[in-house]
Scaffold this motif. Sequence first.
Motif, PDB file in Angstrom:
ATOM      1  N   UNK A  98      67.239  50.600  51.939  1.00 19.12           N
ATOM      2  CA  UNK A  98      67.686  49.237  51.673  1.00 19.12           C
ATOM      3  C   UNK A  98      68.799  48.906  52.663  1.00 19.12           C
ATOM      4  N   UNK A  99      68.523  48.117  53.712  1.00 18.98           N
ATOM      5  CA  UNK A  99      69.537  47.853  54.741  1.00 18.98           C
ATOM      6  C   UNK A  99      70.691  46.975  54.252  1.00 18.98           C
ATOM      7  N   UNK A 100      70.537  46.300  53.117  1.00 19.67           N
ATOM      8  CA  UNK A 100      71.594  45.414  52.617  1.00 19.67           C
ATOM      9  C   UNK A 100      72.584  46.125  51.705  1.00 19.67           C
ATOM     10  N   UNK A 101      72.327  47.388  51.424  1.00 17.81           N
ATOM     11  CA  UNK A 101      73.193  48.134  50.513  1.00 17.81           C
ATOM     12  C   UNK A 101      74.495  48.508  51.207  1.00 17.81           C
ATOM     13  N   UNK A 102      75.598  48.383  50.485  1.00 19.95           N
ATOM     14  CA  UNK A 102      76.905  48.748  51.008  1.00 19.95           C
ATOM     15  C   UNK A 102      77.654  49.539  49.946  1.00 19.95           C
ATOM     16  N   UNK A 103      78.142  50.706  50.316  1.00 23.26           N
ATOM     17  CA  UNK A 103      78.958  51.526  49.424  1.00 23.26           C
ATOM     18  C   UNK A 103      80.218  51.915  50.189  1.00 23.26           C
ATOM     19  N   UNK A 104      81.370  51.753  49.551  1.00 22.39           N
ATOM     20  CA  UNK A 104      82.640  52.075  50.185  1.00 22.39           C
ATOM     21  C   UNK A 104      83.379  53.066  49.302  1.00 22.39           C
ATOM     22  N   UNK A 105      83.866  54.149  49.913  1.00 25.44           N
ATOM     23  CA  UNK A 105      84.715  55.089  49.180  1.00 25.44           C
ATOM     24  C   UNK A 105      86.106  54.487  49.135  1.00 25.44           C
ATOM     25  N   UNK A 106      86.498  53.979  47.970  1.00 28.03           N
ATOM     26  CA  UNK A 106      87.779  53.291  47.852  1.00 28.03           C
ATOM     27  C   UNK A 106      88.933  54.254  47.585  1.00 28.03           C
ATOM     28  N   UNK A 107      88.622  55.436  47.088  1.00 28.21           N
ATOM     29  CA  UNK A 107      89.655  56.444  46.831  1.00 28.21           C
ATOM     30  C   UNK A 107      89.037  57.812  47.003  1.00 28.21           C
ATOM     31  N   UNK A 108      89.773  58.702  47.659  1.00 29.60           N
ATOM     32  CA  UNK A 108      89.266  60.049  47.886  1.00 29.60           C
ATOM     33  C   UNK A 108      90.403  61.026  47.684  1.00 29.60           C
ATOM     34  N   UNK A 109      90.255  61.934  46.723  1.00 26.61           N
ATOM     35  CA  UNK A 109      91.299  62.923  46.482  1.00 26.61           C
ATOM     36  C   UNK A 109      91.326  63.938  47.607  1.00 26.61           C
ATOM     37  N   UNK A 110      92.510  64.247  48.102  1.00 26.61           N
ATOM     38  CA  UNK A 110      92.657  65.322  49.072  1.00 26.61           C
ATOM     39  C   UNK A 110      92.711  64.872  50.511  1.00 26.61           C
ATOM     40  N   UNK A 111      92.088  63.745  50.860  1.00 25.05           N
ATOM     41  CA  UNK A 111      92.087  63.314  52.259  1.00 25.05           C
ATOM     42  C   UNK A 111      91.538  61.909  52.364  1.00 25.05           C
ATOM     43  N   UNK A 112      91.662  61.343  53.531  1.00 21.31           N
ATOM     44  CA  UNK A 112      91.046  60.056  53.807  1.00 21.31           C
ATOM     45  C   UNK A 112      89.550  60.252  54.044  1.00 21.31           C
ATOM     46  N   UNK A 113      88.726  59.201  53.892  1.00 26.71           N
ATOM     47  CA  UNK A 113      87.280  59.356  54.100  1.00 26.71           C
ATOM     48  C   UNK A 113      86.897  59.876  55.485  1.00 26.71           C
ATOM     49  N   UNK A 114      87.714  59.620  56.507  1.00 27.79           N
ATOM     50  CA  UNK A 114      87.414  60.146  57.843  1.00 27.79           C
ATOM     51  C   UNK A 114      88.174  61.423  58.127  1.00 27.79           C
ATOM     52  N   UNK A 115      88.208  62.346  57.188  1.00 26.77           N
ATOM     53  CA  UNK A 115      88.976  63.588  57.279  1.00 26.77           C
ATOM     54  C   UNK A 115      88.502  64.441  58.451  1.00 26.77           C
TER      55      UNK A 115
END
Length: 174
Positions: free
Chosen positions: A61-78
Motif C-alpha cells: 500500500x503506497x499510501x500507508x505512513x507509519x512514524x515512530x513517535x517515541x523510541x526507548x533507548x535511542x532515536x529512530x536513526x540510531x
Amino acid sequence: MLVLGLLTATKTFLYTLADQGHNAARDGDTFGVVTDNLRPKQGFFVLGRISALTGGRATPDPEFLAIATRLEGALPGYVKQVSTALVKEELRAERLVTADGRALVAVWSTAPPRESFAPRHATFAVNKTLGKRPVLVDPMTGRSRFLVTRPGPGGAERFDLDVRDYPQFILAEK
C-alpha cells in the motif's frame, strides 16, 4: 527484506529445499528450509505462517505512513559502532493488502540480527486504521495477541510495540 520480497512476488523459488550437509562454513550446506534428514528448520515454519497470513501473496500500500513517535533507548536513526563499521538502525513499517483483502502491517528494525542493539520499545502513529481489534502475529514463534491501539493527533492511530529485527505482522480487522 526477504520476507517482504516473498510477500509481493508473483512466484517464489527456493534455492534448495533440503540442506546439502552439516558444514556451517559452506553456505550451500545450510541453505535449505529442512535439514538433510528432512527435519523442518525454523524458516520452514516461518514461511508457512506468513503464507497462511497472506494467502500466499500481498500487495504493498503506497499510501500507508507509519512514524515512530517515541523510541526507548535511542532515536529512530540510531547508529552504533560495530568493530570497524558503523551500523545504522531504522524502524520500518509497511502495509500490505492480503489475497483475501485484509490489511497486514509488517513492522521491524533494520538492526543486524547478530549485533547487540538494546531492545526497542516504540510508539507508532499510522495514517490508516487497524480496526477495533487488530492482532499482532510473531511469525518466528507463531504467537499472536490483540494489539491495543488508541486515537492519535489528526486522526492517526497509535500503538506501542516491542520491535524485533525481523517483521512482526499486525493483521487489521476487516
